[in-house]
Design an enzyme around this catalytic site. Structure first.
Site, mmCIF file in Angstrom:
data_model
loop_
_atom_site.group_PDB
_atom_site.id
_atom_site.type_symbol
_atom_site.label_atom_id
_atom_site.label_comp_id
_atom_site.label_asym_id
_atom_site.label_seq_id
_atom_site.Cartn_x
_atom_site.Cartn_y
_atom_site.Cartn_z
ATOM 1 N N HIS A 17 51.436 39.605 41.303
ATOM 2 C CA HIS A 17 51.566 40.874 40.579
ATOM 3 C C HIS A 17 52.877 41.579 40.906
ATOM 4 O O HIS A 17 53.514 41.315 41.926
ATOM 5 C CB HIS A 17 50.386 41.796 40.897
ATOM 6 C CG HIS A 17 50.324 42.201 42.334
ATOM 7 N ND1 HIS A 17 51.157 43.159 42.883
ATOM 8 C CD2 HIS A 17 49.535 41.775 43.350
ATOM 9 C CE1 HIS A 17 50.883 43.314 44.165
ATOM 10 N NE2 HIS A 17 49.897 42.473 44.476
ATOM 11 N N GLU A 55 42.411 39.495 46.184
ATOM 12 C CA GLU A 55 43.161 39.311 47.426
ATOM 13 C C GLU A 55 42.220 39.181 48.607
ATOM 14 O O GLU A 55 41.070 39.618 48.553
ATOM 15 C CB GLU A 55 44.109 40.509 47.635
ATOM 16 C CG GLU A 55 44.961 40.466 48.885
ATOM 17 C CD GLU A 55 45.900 39.275 48.975
ATOM 18 O OE1 GLU A 55 45.408 38.132 49.125
ATOM 19 O OE2 GLU A 55 47.129 39.483 48.928
#
Length: 191
Positions: free
Chosen positions: A15, A85
């Protein structure tokens, strides 16, 4: 098609920049937006990915990954919860330097994460992602996070998830996994 014949690739995109990624703060469950610079660079991914076609596009459910996918030209990326994550537990929002004040030498790869995920937990869910990727006959695009994508790469290479420590991954970069004479391989990293 045998493994030796495989030509499909897996494109990994971390990202774009957030306030916490810029300052080195561990970010897993905190759902932060991209910074203006993160949005600008994520938008530049559109041109870099324009010549590719994908049989499957996946994203982490976190807004930083979903927004990166959208700005890169993939607003319909399928959310896969296994792409979140590494859960940093008590270390959420804290930098490695701050953690090392009380736990010298700490890294997520080889030390406990209080109230977070273990390496085995992360490997289990990333193995599910890799099984899903391997079942797709064509190219796949994945939007995710630093430690998770590094762990995914280690598992792709048939290494222990903790070997992800060797793969530095910057924000809004493209990496490509694939095959070399029947073995899983890295074709391009952090570009």
């Amino acid at each position: 098609m045998t493994t030796q014949e495989r030509k499909d690739r897996v494109f990994l995109v971390r990202h774009g920049e957030t306030e916490w990624s810029r300052s080195g703060r561990h970010t897993s469950v905190t759902d932060l937006p991209l910074t203006p610079e993160g949005e600008r660079i994520a938008t530049s991914l559109r041109e870099r990915l324009a010549g590719e076609s994908f049989d499957l596009v996946l994203t982490s459910p976190r807004q930083r990954a979903r927004r990166t996918a959208e700005l890169a030209g993939f607003p319909d990326a399928e959310v896969d919860d296994d792409l979140v994550e590494w859960n940093y537990g008590d270390y959420e929002g804290i930098t490695t330097a701050e953690i090392r004040e009380t736990v010298p030498g700490w890294t997520v790869w080889d030390k406990p994460v209080p109230h977070g995920e273990t390496a085995a937990d992360v490997a289990t869910r990333l193995d599910r992602v890799n099984a899903r990727l391997a079942a797709v006959p064509g190219d796949v695009l994945v939007f995710g996070h630093s430690h998770a994508l590094r762990g995914l790469t280690a598992r792709w290479l048939e290494l222990d998830v903790t070997e992800g420590r060797h793969f530095v991954l910057n924000t809004a970069t493209i990496s490509t996994l694939g095959w070399e004479r029947g073995s899983p391989a890295i074709h391009r990293w952090n570009s």
